[in-house]
Design an enzyme around this catalytic site. Structure first.
Site, PDB file in Angstrom:
ATOM      1  CE  LYS A 111      -4.374  -1.270   0.141  1.00 26.33           C
ATOM      2  NZ  LYS A 111      -5.109  -1.322  -1.083  1.00 26.33           N
ATOM      3  CE  LYS A 194      -3.935  -9.775  -4.368  1.00 26.31           C
ATOM      4  NZ  LYS A 194      -4.481  -9.645  -3.061  1.00 26.31           N
ATOM      5  CE  LYS A 197     -13.255  -6.781  -3.350  1.00 27.14           C
ATOM      6  NZ  LYS A 197     -13.184  -6.835  -1.921  1.00 27.14           N
TER       7      LYS A 197
HETATM    8  P1  TYM Z   1     -10.416  -9.005   0.481  1.00 28.05           P
HETATM    9  O1  TYM Z   1     -11.655  -8.207   0.616  1.00 28.05           O
HETATM   10  O2  TYM Z   1      -9.276  -8.446  -0.301  1.00 28.05           O
HETATM   11  O3  TYM Z   1     -10.745 -10.417  -0.145  1.00 28.05           O
HETATM   12  C1  TYM Z   1     -11.779 -11.218   0.380  1.00 28.05           C
HETATM   13  C2  TYM Z   1     -11.431 -12.681   0.269  1.00 28.05           C
HETATM   14  O4  TYM Z   1     -11.187 -13.032  -1.087  1.00 28.05           O
HETATM   15  C3  TYM Z   1      -9.920 -13.647  -1.203  1.00 28.05           C
HETATM   16  N1  TYM Z   1      -9.299 -13.261  -2.473  1.00 28.05           N
HETATM   17  C4  TYM Z   1      -8.707 -14.140  -3.294  1.00 28.05           C
HETATM   18  N2  TYM Z   1      -8.555 -15.472  -3.209  1.00 28.05           N
HETATM   19  C5  TYM Z   1      -7.923 -16.083  -4.230  1.00 28.05           C
HETATM   20  N3  TYM Z   1      -7.455 -15.412  -5.325  1.00 28.05           N
HETATM   21  C6  TYM Z   1      -7.599 -14.084  -5.453  1.00 28.05           C
HETATM   22  N4  TYM Z   1      -7.151 -13.449  -6.537  1.00 28.05           N
HETATM   23  C7  TYM Z   1      -8.245 -13.380  -4.402  1.00 28.05           C
HETATM   24  N5  TYM Z   1      -8.552 -12.067  -4.198  1.00 28.05           N
HETATM   25  C8  TYM Z   1      -9.190 -12.025  -3.002  1.00 28.05           C
HETATM   26  C9  TYM Z   1      -9.112 -13.128  -0.030  1.00 28.05           C
HETATM   27  O5  TYM Z   1      -8.063 -14.013   0.279  1.00 28.05           O
HETATM   28  C10 TYM Z   1     -10.157 -13.056   1.043  1.00 28.05           C
HETATM   29  O6  TYM Z   1     -10.345 -14.304   1.651  1.00 28.05           O
HETATM   30  N6  TYM Z   1      -8.398  -8.422   4.943  1.00 28.05           N
HETATM   31  C11 TYM Z   1      -9.428  -9.120   4.227  1.00 28.05           C
HETATM   32  C12 TYM Z   1     -10.817  -8.864   4.763  1.00 28.05           C
HETATM   33  C13 TYM Z   1     -10.975  -9.194   6.193  1.00 28.05           C
HETATM   34  C14 TYM Z   1     -11.000 -10.499   6.763  1.00 28.05           C
HETATM   35  C15 TYM Z   1     -11.164 -10.296   8.168  1.00 28.05           C
HETATM   36  C16 TYM Z   1     -10.923 -11.786   6.235  1.00 28.05           C
HETATM   37  C17 TYM Z   1     -11.113  -8.300   7.208  1.00 28.05           C
HETATM   38  N7  TYM Z   1     -11.215  -8.960   8.384  1.00 28.05           N
HETATM   39  C18 TYM Z   1     -11.241 -11.371   9.026  1.00 28.05           C
HETATM   40  C19 TYM Z   1     -10.999 -12.862   7.104  1.00 28.05           C
HETATM   41  C20 TYM Z   1     -11.152 -12.651   8.489  1.00 28.05           C
HETATM   42  C21 TYM Z   1      -9.377  -8.641   2.802  1.00 28.05           C
HETATM   43  O7  TYM Z   1      -8.958  -7.570   2.505  1.00 28.05           O
HETATM   44  O8  TYM Z   1      -9.932  -9.482   1.910  1.00 28.05           O
END
Ligand code: TYM
Length: 329
Positions: A111, A194, A197
């Site tokens: 970031k 990967k 968004k």
């Molecule tokens: P976030 O919002 O970026 O993504 C949500 C979930 O999607 C998975 N993900 C992926 N898995 C495989 N390949 C990809 N290209 C890919 N892009 C996203 C992420 O691994 C995630 O599981 N910090 C977290 C949100 C969060 C969270 C938590 C998750 C906040 N508190 C507590 C679990 C438990 C995040 O930014 O995910």
């Protein structure tokens, strides 16, 4: 029965990475475990959404959760910002989280590189808030994609540190979970990295078929294999990885075979891949539209979810305050 917690940031529509890395497992786990699935709207503030976007993004992700088959009767579905116990635990955990370790987190460093004009303290303590989300329900399993591995490691460290500091065995150390398989990483369509968004390399669950076809046909490839059995370049391997998750095995085998014999036509492969993506997302897209239009239903889901999540969170917080030494007069 395991306690399962996971969440997704409300920073935009869900893509196939979110689906295969997280949501599909939420749906599979909700029948067997005690599940809490939430929308991380506090976490979305690290990138400063405007007030007019914030609610719409939350509503979109909530509708997408439900459209994918998360059943609010089985799992507790809620918004992070509806549970004030989470920021309280976050504050308490911050006292034992060290700036050095937070600065070394890969996602923070990324970031800093990507948005040098907005390196806020929320970004630095992002893993602490995430740990609070998880351990507030004393979860032991967290279904996430590979990119969250380091955050989970930090969650375990914060849980362990709390237990050691106060000489208690209170918080379990939660594990990232994918049914015993390696955590998933879904690649993007731009040849490298990967699916994300904001990277402009994703297929969203809400994309119209024409959009999916256009995006997949534009995906990066190479000039084709020159000798049988040649190792695949990264962009081509990425297309095969995508095909592996969305297509039938016979389809994948067919294109693997043509690749190995140097007779592959990437155009044909992309056409098939796009159709298979459309087959997967089509019914979900339709349900998203229906659910999103039903405000009364969405309100009912988040209110019931908030009440259940708060019940569990406030019990933990009562214990934590006592362990730390806060006492009523
Ligand atoms: P976030 O919002 O970026 O993504 C949500 C979930 O999607 C998975 N993900 C992926 N898995 C495989 N390949 C990809 N290209 C890919 N892009 C996203 C992420 O691994 C995630 O599981 N910090 C977290 C949100 C969060 C969270 C938590 C998750 C906040 N508190 C507590 C679990 C438990 C995040 O930014 O995910």
């Amino acid at each position: 029965m395991d306690i399962v917690v996971s969440g997704i940031r409300s920073t935009g529509n869900l893509h196939l990475g979110n689906y295969f890395g997280a949501i599909r497992n939420f749906v599979r786990m909700q029948h067997e475990h005690h599940c809490y699935f939430f929308i991380a709207d506090y976490h979305s503030l690290t990138t400063h959404p405007t007030p007019s976007d914030l609610h719409g993004n939350v509503k979109q992700v909530l509708s997408e959760y439900l459209a994918c088959g998360i059943d609010p009767e089985k799992a507790t579905v809620f918004l992070q910002s509806d549970v004030p116990e989470v920021p309280e635990l976050y504050l308490l955990l911050n006292m034992n989280a060290y700036v050095g370790e937070l600065e070394r987190t890969a996602s923070f460093k990324e970031k800093v590189r990507k948005q040098p004009e907005n390196v806020n303290a929320g970004l630095l303590t992002y893993p602490v808030l995430m740990a609070a989300d998880i351990i507030i329900h004393r979860a032991n399993k967290v279904p996430v994609g590979k990119d969250q591995e380091q955050h989970l490691e930090m969650t375990r460290r914060f849980a362990r540190r709390f237990n050691n500091l106060y000489k208690v065995d209170y918080f379990p150390e939660p594990e990232p979970y994918n049914f015993g398989e390696a955590l998933i990483r879904i690649p993007g369509l731009d040849g490298t990295g990967k699916m994300g968004k904001s990277e402009g390399n994703g297929i969203f669950l809400s994309d119209e078929p024409s959009e999916i076809r256009k995006k997949v046909m534009r995906a990066v490839t190479d000039s084709g294999p020159e000798h049988p059995g040649q190792e695949k370049s990264e962009p081509v391997q990425n297309l095969f990885t995508l095909m592996q998750v969305v297509s039938e095995k016979e389809t994948l085998d067919y294109f693997e075979d043509h690749y190995n014999r140097c007779t592959i036509r990437y155009g044909e492969m992309k056409k098939q891949l796009a159709e298979d993506m459309i087959r997967l997302t089509g019914p979900i897209r339709e349900r998203i539209k229906e659910i999103k239009a039903d405000d009364a239903y969405l309100r009912k889901v988040v209110m019931a979810g908030a009440a259940r999540a708060r019940e569990s969170a406030s019990a933990t917080l009562r214990d934590v305050r006592e362990i730390i030494g806060f006492k009523p007069f």
